[in-house]
Design an enzyme around this catalytic site. Structure first.
Site, PDB file in Angstrom:
ATOM      1  N   TYR A 160       0.856  -1.201   0.000  1.00 29.76           N
ATOM      2  CA  TYR A 160       0.000   0.000   0.000  1.00 29.76           C
ATOM      3  C   TYR A 160       0.890   1.249   0.000  1.00 29.76           C
ATOM      4  O   TYR A 160       0.684   2.183  -0.790  1.00 29.76           O
ATOM      5  CB  TYR A 160      -0.933  -0.014   1.212  1.00 29.76           C
ATOM      6  CG  TYR A 160      -1.700   1.261   1.417  1.00 29.76           C
ATOM      7  CD1 TYR A 160      -2.694   1.653   0.522  1.00 29.76           C
ATOM      8  CD2 TYR A 160      -1.431   2.097   2.503  1.00 29.76           C
ATOM      9  CE1 TYR A 160      -3.393   2.845   0.695  1.00 29.76           C
ATOM     10  CE2 TYR A 160      -2.127   3.277   2.692  1.00 29.76           C
ATOM     11  CZ  TYR A 160      -3.113   3.652   1.787  1.00 29.76           C
ATOM     12  OH  TYR A 160      -3.801   4.820   1.960  1.00 29.76           O
ATOM     13  N   LYS A 164       1.179   4.200  -2.944  1.00 25.23           N
ATOM     14  CA  LYS A 164       0.992   5.646  -2.715  1.00 25.23           C
ATOM     15  C   LYS A 164       2.254   6.418  -3.097  1.00 25.23           C
ATOM     16  O   LYS A 164       2.174   7.495  -3.699  1.00 25.23           O
ATOM     17  CB  LYS A 164       0.611   5.905  -1.255  1.00 25.23           C
ATOM     18  CG  LYS A 164      -0.807   5.476  -0.892  1.00 25.23           C
ATOM     19  CD  LYS A 164      -1.852   6.130  -1.770  1.00 25.23           C
ATOM     20  CE  LYS A 164      -3.261   5.994  -1.221  1.00 25.23           C
ATOM     21  NZ  LYS A 164      -4.276   6.475  -2.190  1.00 25.23           N
TER      22      LYS A 164
END
Ligand SMILES: NC(=O)c1ccc[n+]([C@@H]2O[C@H](COP(=O)([O-])OP(=O)(O)OC[C@H]3O[C@@H](n4cnc5c(N)ncnc54)[C@H](OP(=O)(O)O)[C@@H]3O)[C@@H](O)[C@H]2O)c1
Length: 257
Positions: A160, A164
């Protein structure tokens, strides 16, 4: 002049607060996501709440990790409005939150969550942005990505956070490309934000909540409006010389002590 604002992930959480902020200033907002019922409810509630200011929110259903869906969104927005003044990419989330036990184990598990976090956080933002590029108002257009504190601190399994972080060089390159046309491109990287669906059924109470709040200098959790206010400011004339930046909204949590 009434601004046209497209918000991915606009049905819930941070995206919904962004829709509300722009509707409150009288903009015509298009909230995009996969769940028709969620989007329709948000659109109805926010349009009723901000009708007096001339604000309007309408729902547009699309899975933005699919190129043909992003292209369809562009075609619909072009037909309805001609150009788009503001694009806010808030769609995303960590696919490991709420995943079944063992889903991330082994190489097959790693392939799954690295692929799916990339699809959920990078492709949704990049495909919608690339699709809308020809219709972003020029000069004056504004593009904002929603990154995360995870891009600076990691996210446990890395996928994750890595997804990002991948948005940051995209912001830099796009800002360089579009700057001469009078379009700014920035990201807002929130810390811990409650009142969203991000944590799914795990929720935001208990020991994790207390730990995340204790890491802030402000001693409170963030709320979607903290992020929406920053996005709105980045899209205002006051921020016209701010581009290629990642603005952190986390009560100081990324710095530690
Ligand atoms: N909450 C936090 O603590 C926090 C912290 C840092 C960063 N963020 C980031 O902030 C952004 C907003 O998250 P949130 O906290 O507001 O959580 P949220 O309530 O779960 O919002 C995520 C939204 O993205 C939409 N979405 C997900 N995949 C999509 C796809 N393929 N196509 C179209 N829409 C899609 C979801 O709607 P559908 O399921 O209906 O498609 C949902 O409305 C995310 O990018 C998240 O990673 C959140």
């Amino acid at each position: 002049m009434t601004r046209i604002v497209a918000v991915s992930g606009g049905g819930t959480g941070i995206g919904r607060a962004v829709c509300a902020a722009f509707a409150a200033e009288g903009a015509h907002v298009v909230a995009i996501g996969r769940r028709e019922d969620v989007l329709a409810r948000t659109a109805k509630e926010l349009t009723e709440r901000h009708a007096a200011q001339g604000g309007r929110v309408r729902a547009l259903t699309a899975d933005l990790a699919r190129p043909e869906e992003a292209d369809r969104v562009r075609d619909e927005l072009r037909a309805a409005h001609g150009t788009v003044d503001v694009l806010v990419n808030s769609a995303g989330g960590n696919v490991l939150i709420g995943a079944p036990d063992g889903a991330d184990e082994g190489t097959a598990g790693a392939a799954w969550h690295w692929t799916e976090n990339f699809r959920a956080n990078v492709l949704t933002a990049v495909l919608l942005t690339e699709a809308l590029r020809p219709v972003i108002a020029s000069p004056g257009g504004r593009i904002v990505m929603i990154s995360s504190i995870a891009a600076y601190r990691g996210s446990g399994a890395g996928s994750y956070a890595g997804a990002k972080a991948a948005l940051h060089p995209y912001v830099y390159d796009l800002a360089a490309d579009l700057g001469p046309q009078g379009v700014t491109v920035n990201a807002v990287a929130p810390g811990y934000i409650t009142q969203t669906e991000f944590f799914g059924t795990e929720g935001t109470a208990g020991a994790r909540h207390d730990l995340l709040v204790s890491q802030t200098h402000t001693r409170r959790a963030g709320v979607p409006e903290d992020v929406a206010n920053t996005v709105q400011w980045l899209c205002s004339p006051a921020a016209s010389h701010i581009t290629a930046q990642i603005i952190q909204v986390n009560g100081g949590a990324e710095r530690g002590r």
